[in-house]
Motif scaffolding. Sequence first.
Motif, mmCIF file in Angstrom:
data_model
loop_
_atom_site.group_PDB
_atom_site.id
_atom_site.type_symbol
_atom_site.label_atom_id
_atom_site.label_comp_id
_atom_site.label_asym_id
_atom_site.label_seq_id
_atom_site.Cartn_x
_atom_site.Cartn_y
_atom_site.Cartn_z
ATOM 1 N N ILE A 225 0.837 -1.197 0.000
ATOM 2 C CA ILE A 225 0.000 0.000 0.000
ATOM 3 C C ILE A 225 0.877 1.254 0.000
ATOM 4 C CG2 ILE A 225 -1.747 1.301 1.254
ATOM 5 C CD1 ILE A 225 -2.751 -1.268 -0.051
ATOM 6 N N ALA A 226 1.911 1.266 0.850
ATOM 7 C CA ALA A 226 2.825 2.412 0.905
ATOM 8 C C ALA A 226 3.497 2.633 -0.447
ATOM 9 C CB ALA A 226 3.876 2.188 1.993
ATOM 10 N N THR A 227 3.857 1.550 -1.122
ATOM 11 C CA THR A 227 4.465 1.640 -2.450
ATOM 12 C C THR A 227 3.494 2.253 -3.454
ATOM 13 O OG1 THR A 227 5.893 -0.271 -2.037
ATOM 14 C CG2 THR A 227 5.473 0.310 -4.342
ATOM 15 N N ALA A 228 2.242 1.813 -3.404
ATOM 16 C CA ALA A 228 1.230 2.366 -4.309
ATOM 17 C C ALA A 228 1.004 3.849 -4.047
ATOM 18 C CB ALA A 228 -0.082 1.595 -4.142
ATOM 19 N N VAL A 229 1.010 4.225 -2.769
ATOM 20 C CA VAL A 229 0.851 5.646 -2.426
ATOM 21 C C VAL A 229 1.991 6.452 -3.010
ATOM 22 C CG1 VAL A 229 0.836 7.313 -0.523
ATOM 23 C CG2 VAL A 229 -0.495 5.202 -0.347
ATOM 24 N N LYS A 230 3.213 5.964 -2.852
ATOM 25 C CA LYS A 230 4.387 6.703 -3.316
ATOM 26 C C LYS A 230 4.401 6.849 -4.836
ATOM 27 C CE LYS A 230 7.824 8.989 -3.595
ATOM 28 N NZ LYS A 230 7.095 9.478 -4.730
ATOM 29 N N ALA A 260 7.327 11.285 -8.667
ATOM 30 C CA ALA A 260 7.037 9.883 -8.997
ATOM 31 C C ALA A 260 8.225 8.965 -8.747
ATOM 32 C CB ALA A 260 6.603 9.778 -10.462
ATOM 33 N N MET A 261 9.314 9.520 -8.210
ATOM 34 C CA MET A 261 10.467 8.686 -7.904
ATOM 35 C C MET A 261 10.146 7.720 -6.764
ATOM 36 S SD MET A 261 12.838 9.476 -9.951
ATOM 37 C CE MET A 261 12.598 10.635 -11.319
ATOM 38 N N PRO A 262 10.841 6.590 -6.710
ATOM 39 C CA PRO A 262 10.601 5.636 -5.618
ATOM 40 C C PRO A 262 11.023 6.199 -4.276
ATOM 41 C CG PRO A 262 12.536 4.997 -6.882
ATOM 42 C CD PRO A 262 11.878 6.114 -7.643
ATOM 43 N N ALA A 263 10.633 5.502 -3.219
ATOM 44 C CA ALA A 263 11.023 5.905 -1.868
ATOM 45 C C ALA A 263 12.538 5.954 -1.767
ATOM 46 C CB ALA A 263 10.449 4.929 -0.839
ATOM 47 N N SER A 264 13.024 6.972 -1.089
ATOM 48 C CA SER A 264 14.468 7.176 -0.985
ATOM 49 C C SER A 264 15.132 6.103 -0.134
ATOM 50 C CB SER A 264 14.745 8.552 -0.381
ATOM 51 O OG SER A 264 16.107 8.699 -0.076
ATOM 52 N N SER A 288 9.182 -0.147 -4.297
ATOM 53 C CA SER A 288 8.942 1.085 -5.050
ATOM 54 C C SER A 288 10.025 1.298 -6.107
ATOM 55 C CB SER A 288 8.867 2.289 -4.108
ATOM 56 O OG SER A 288 10.091 2.496 -3.429
ATOM 57 N N THR A 289 11.255 0.906 -5.818
ATOM 58 C CA THR A 289 12.332 1.038 -6.795
ATOM 59 C C THR A 289 12.095 0.128 -7.992
ATOM 60 O OG1 THR A 289 13.928 1.626 -5.071
ATOM 61 C CG2 THR A 289 14.822 0.871 -7.177
ATOM 62 N N LEU A 290 11.717 -1.103 -7.733
ATOM 63 C CA LEU A 290 11.479 -2.055 -8.821
ATOM 64 C C LEU A 290 10.255 -1.660 -9.650
ATOM 65 C CD1 LEU A 290 12.172 -5.450 -6.988
ATOM 66 C CD2 LEU A 290 13.672 -4.251 -8.596
ATOM 67 N N LEU A 291 9.163 -1.321 -8.985
ATOM 68 C CA LEU A 291 7.921 -1.020 -9.697
ATOM 69 C C LEU A 291 7.952 0.344 -10.381
ATOM 70 C CD1 LEU A 291 5.315 -2.470 -7.173
ATOM 71 C CD2 LEU A 291 6.084 -3.467 -9.339
#
Length: 307
Positions: A225-230, A260-264, A288-291
Amino acid sequence: MTEFLFILTNVMLPIAIIVFIGYVAQLRLQLDRPTLGKLMVNYIIPGFIFMNLYSSDIDFSLLLYIMIFLFIFALLSYAVSRIIAAVFGVKGQHTVLFTNSSLFYNAGNYGVPVNDLVFKSDPFAMSVQVMMVVFQNIIAYSYGIFVLSAENVGKFKALLGYFKMPIFYGLFLGLIFNYFNIGLPTPVISSLDYIRDAMIGMVLFILGTQIAGIRFRHLRFTAFIATAVKLLVIPAMALPMLLLFNVEGVVAQAILITTAMPASVNSSVIAQQYSSDPEYAAEIVMMSTLLSAITLPLVIYTALNVF
């Protein structure tokens, strides 16, 4: 479709290749990742930031406007991510890590190469990116540490820690030298140009080594969910805000793409030191980096066609 494929092959693929080289090198050679991180933070990024600010034609009123926008957007992102975390039953320190993943995005060692490729090394576009890198570092090493380390380190000490970072002085001196039009000797400029030219390849390689060093045992639903939010909610929020604030052209494009960058990786690094469950942050960073390889080209396409 042709433009989308161009983004995939000419922006995402070159980045993926260098990140993969860093990933494999870390697995095979077991490089000292903390040393590589210090090299990036204390040498490469400060020199890069200084030279881009020093050599750019900066509109200081626009600079102030961008920073105000980013601050307001960060507050909105925080509020929305907190609400979503509550809806999905995220509790305790996981709430902080969930929220941090939305606030801290990889504007530096992912966003800078993307900006360089998308805008074809345009100095103005890169100056906007530099502002976002600086803003991200400020909140990561101030608020990001505050919320997890207040009882261990103290807020004042954490804030002082940022002003000891070379990144701050690269920013401060770059703006001062630009504003007062202070010249530098040719040998100094040549040296700093070499550092700036090394930025893209080095930070992507280091990003690959950092990803290879992330360890977690399982994937939790709320991390998805956090990944989708980011990757989806945050840039979807940024688009109408940019239109509302009447931000246009390259500035709007660069900001939207960076959101739209992935989580740091910083969020994982901070969690490793200050959180009781750093694997939760690592899950979000990894996913988030992969997706982002799927979602980021869509955002780039949108940014280039809307603004």
